[in-house]
Write a protein that holds these residues in place. Structure first.
Motif, PDB file in Angstrom:
ATOM      1  N   ASP A  71       0.831  -1.203   0.000  1.00 42.40           N
ATOM      2  CA  ASP A  71       0.000   0.000   0.000  1.00 42.40           C
ATOM      3  C   ASP A  71       0.867   1.255   0.000  1.00 42.40           C
ATOM      4  O   ASP A  71       0.574   2.231  -0.701  1.00 42.40           O
ATOM      5  CB  ASP A  71      -0.940   0.017   1.210  1.00 42.40           C
ATOM      6  CG  ASP A  71      -2.000  -1.072   1.161  1.00 42.40           C
ATOM      7  OD1 ASP A  71      -2.198  -1.680   0.075  1.00 42.40           O
ATOM      8  OD2 ASP A  71      -2.633  -1.324   2.212  1.00 42.40           O
ATOM      9  N   LEU A  72       1.934   1.228   0.798  1.00 42.99           N
ATOM     10  CA  LEU A  72       2.837   2.370   0.873  1.00 42.99           C
ATOM     11  C   LEU A  72       3.491   2.630  -0.478  1.00 42.99           C
ATOM     12  O   LEU A  72       3.586   3.782  -0.922  1.00 42.99           O
ATOM     13  CB  LEU A  72       3.901   2.143   1.947  1.00 42.99           C
ATOM     14  CG  LEU A  72       4.940   3.247   2.116  1.00 42.99           C
ATOM     15  CD1 LEU A  72       4.269   4.557   2.524  1.00 42.99           C
ATOM     16  CD2 LEU A  72       5.985   2.846   3.139  1.00 42.99           C
ATOM     17  N   LEU A  73       3.933   1.581  -1.148  1.00 42.14           N
ATOM     18  CA  LEU A  73       4.552   1.747  -2.468  1.00 42.14           C
ATOM     19  C   LEU A  73       3.560   2.353  -3.458  1.00 42.14           C
ATOM     20  O   LEU A  73       3.911   3.239  -4.245  1.00 42.14           O
ATOM     21  CB  LEU A  73       5.072   0.403  -2.988  1.00 42.14           C
ATOM     22  CG  LEU A  73       6.298  -0.154  -2.273  1.00 42.14           C
ATOM     23  CD1 LEU A  73       6.630  -1.549  -2.791  1.00 42.14           C
ATOM     24  CD2 LEU A  73       7.492   0.770  -2.459  1.00 42.14           C
ATOM     25  N   ILE A  74       2.304   1.893  -3.399  1.00 51.11           N
ATOM     26  CA  ILE A  74       1.271   2.433  -4.292  1.00 51.11           C
ATOM     27  C   ILE A  74       1.053   3.913  -3.991  1.00 51.11           C
ATOM     28  O   ILE A  74       0.993   4.745  -4.902  1.00 51.11           O
ATOM     29  CB  ILE A  74      -0.043   1.629  -4.150  1.00 51.11           C
ATOM     30  CG1 ILE A  74       0.139   0.225  -4.738  1.00 51.11           C
ATOM     31  CG2 ILE A  74      -1.205   2.346  -4.809  1.00 51.11           C
ATOM     32  CD1 ILE A  74      -0.988  -0.740  -4.411  1.00 51.11           C
ATOM     33  N   LEU A  75       0.947   4.262  -2.697  1.00 48.69           N
ATOM     34  CA  LEU A  75       0.742   5.660  -2.313  1.00 48.69           C
ATOM     35  C   LEU A  75       1.938   6.537  -2.701  1.00 48.69           C
ATOM     36  O   LEU A  75       1.762   7.677  -3.136  1.00 48.69           O
ATOM     37  CB  LEU A  75       0.474   5.770  -0.811  1.00 48.69           C
ATOM     38  CG  LEU A  75      -0.891   5.238  -0.352  1.00 48.69           C
ATOM     39  CD1 LEU A  75      -0.966   5.220   1.169  1.00 48.69           C
ATOM     40  CD2 LEU A  75      -2.023   6.062  -0.929  1.00 48.69           C
ATOM     41  N   GLN A  76       3.148   6.002  -2.560  1.00 45.91           N
ATOM     42  CA  GLN A  76       4.334   6.761  -2.948  1.00 45.91           C
ATOM     43  C   GLN A  76       4.331   7.031  -4.446  1.00 45.91           C
ATOM     44  O   GLN A  76       4.657   8.128  -4.893  1.00 45.91           O
ATOM     45  CB  GLN A  76       5.612   6.020  -2.546  1.00 45.91           C
ATOM     46  CG  GLN A  76       5.906   6.088  -1.070  1.00 45.91           C
ATOM     47  CD  GLN A  76       7.088   5.230  -0.665  1.00 45.91           C
ATOM     48  OE1 GLN A  76       7.414   4.230  -1.301  1.00 45.91           O
ATOM     49  NE2 GLN A  76       7.730   5.612   0.428  1.00 45.91           N
ATOM     50  N   LEU A  82       1.272  12.692  -8.745  1.00 48.40           N
ATOM     51  CA  LEU A  82       0.602  13.959  -8.453  1.00 48.40           C
ATOM     52  C   LEU A  82       1.598  15.114  -8.411  1.00 48.40           C
ATOM     53  O   LEU A  82       1.314  16.217  -8.890  1.00 48.40           O
ATOM     54  CB  LEU A  82      -0.160  13.873  -7.126  1.00 48.40           C
ATOM     55  CG  LEU A  82      -1.420  13.022  -7.144  1.00 48.40           C
ATOM     56  CD1 LEU A  82      -1.972  12.866  -5.728  1.00 48.40           C
ATOM     57  CD2 LEU A  82      -2.474  13.635  -8.050  1.00 48.40           C
ATOM     58  N   GLU A  83       2.765  14.853  -7.845  1.00 49.64           N
ATOM     59  CA  GLU A  83       3.793  15.885  -7.782  1.00 49.64           C
ATOM     60  C   GLU A  83       4.254  16.270  -9.183  1.00 49.64           C
ATOM     61  O   GLU A  83       4.444  17.447  -9.484  1.00 49.64           O
ATOM     62  CB  GLU A  83       4.974  15.364  -6.951  1.00 49.64           C
ATOM     63  CG  GLU A  83       5.828  16.445  -6.372  1.00 49.64           C
ATOM     64  CD  GLU A  83       6.814  15.883  -5.358  1.00 49.64           C
ATOM     65  OE1 GLU A  83       7.590  14.979  -5.726  1.00 49.64           O
ATOM     66  OE2 GLU A  83       6.797  16.343  -4.209  1.00 49.64           O
ATOM     67  N   GLU A  84       4.409  15.266 -10.065  1.00 50.26           N
ATOM     68  CA  GLU A  84       4.794  15.550 -11.443  1.00 50.26           C
ATOM     69  C   GLU A  84       3.705  16.355 -12.154  1.00 50.26           C
ATOM     70  O   GLU A  84       4.002  17.308 -12.880  1.00 50.26           O
ATOM     71  CB  GLU A  84       5.055  14.249 -12.201  1.00 50.26           C
ATOM     72  CG  GLU A  84       6.341  13.566 -11.828  1.00 50.26           C
ATOM     73  CD  GLU A  84       6.511  12.206 -12.486  1.00 50.26           C
ATOM     74  OE1 GLU A  84       5.748  11.884 -13.430  1.00 50.26           O
ATOM     75  OE2 GLU A  84       7.415  11.458 -12.075  1.00 50.26           O
ATOM     76  N   LYS A  85       2.435  15.979 -11.937  1.00 45.66           N
ATOM     77  CA  LYS A  85       1.330  16.723 -12.553  1.00 45.66           C
ATOM     78  C   LYS A  85       1.300  18.156 -12.040  1.00 45.66           C
ATOM     79  O   LYS A  85       1.082  19.096 -12.807  1.00 45.66           O
ATOM     80  CB  LYS A  85      -0.005  16.029 -12.264  1.00 45.66           C
ATOM     81  CG  LYS A  85      -0.218  14.764 -13.055  1.00 45.66           C
ATOM     82  CD  LYS A  85      -1.549  14.121 -12.693  1.00 45.66           C
ATOM     83  CE  LYS A  85      -1.716  12.786 -13.411  1.00 45.66           C
ATOM     84  NZ  LYS A  85      -2.972  12.128 -13.021  1.00 45.66           N
TER      85      LYS A  85
END
Length: 195
Positions: A71-76, A82-85
């Protein structure tokens, strides 16, 4: 019963006990009363149940940890996307602001405006380091060319853009204010635009 207990003890510690230790334990076991032996067996069984329960709990916790790591890997990954967008959107906004906004006859010459200066180069450095086609305003003062980007009425928006520039590696980016088209010290205008 004695044989059962003895086999369990000797099976568990067989590699660890010397012949003398084994002999001494056998002698002690022979001195046990049936009640004591039964109590030892019950204690052994209780310990075995506890160990089994702990093993199951350990396995469940390991599975839960593995799931949380996934889950953490997916969220990261989502965070990075999102940061790139966000960065792309900020760059697109900056590009839109740089293309056409801020000409001498626009209303950006009136009132308080914040811009982001990203550096100051000599004429020689400017000609060498700035690629052709790069869109920005350049102010000349003395022997320096001061490069500034963006037009913001809101200090917080200018600060956000400055932070983006720093994140992109332009560590010298800072906010410079203008009033009625003239560059002024920040303290002169900050109290009029920040609540």
């Amino acid at each position: 019963m004695l044989t059962f207990l003895l086999s369990n003890i000797t099976g568990t510690w067989a590699q660890e006990l010397s012949k003398e230790e084994k002999k001494a334990l056998k002698k002690e076991l022979k001195q046990l009363t049936p009640e004591q032996l039964k109590k030892m067996q019950e204690m052994q069984q209780e310990q075995k149940v506890k160990v089994d329960a702990l093993e199951k709990e350990k396995k469940a916790l390991q599975q839960e940890l593995a799931q949380k790591n996934e889950d953490l890997l997916i969220l990261q990954k989502q965070h990075e996307e999102l940061e790139e967008k966000y960065t792309a959107a900020m760059m697109e906004d900056a590009h839109e602001e740089l293309s056409g906004i801020g000409s001498e006859d626009s209303d950006w010459q009136q009132g308080v405006v914040f811009r982001v200066q990203i550096g100051a180069l000599t004429d020689k450095e400017y000609d060498k380091d700035i690629p052709s086609g790069f869109s920005m305003d350049v102010e000349t003062k003395d022997n320096l060319r001061r490069m500034v980007l963006g037009y913001y009425r809101d200090y917080k928006e200018a600060d956000t853009f400055k932070k983006l520039m720093r994140k992109l590696g332009i560590r010298t980016a800072w906010i410079v204010p203008y009033k009625d088209g003239q560059r002024v010290p920040l303290r002169e205008v900050l109290n009029t635009v920040v609540e």
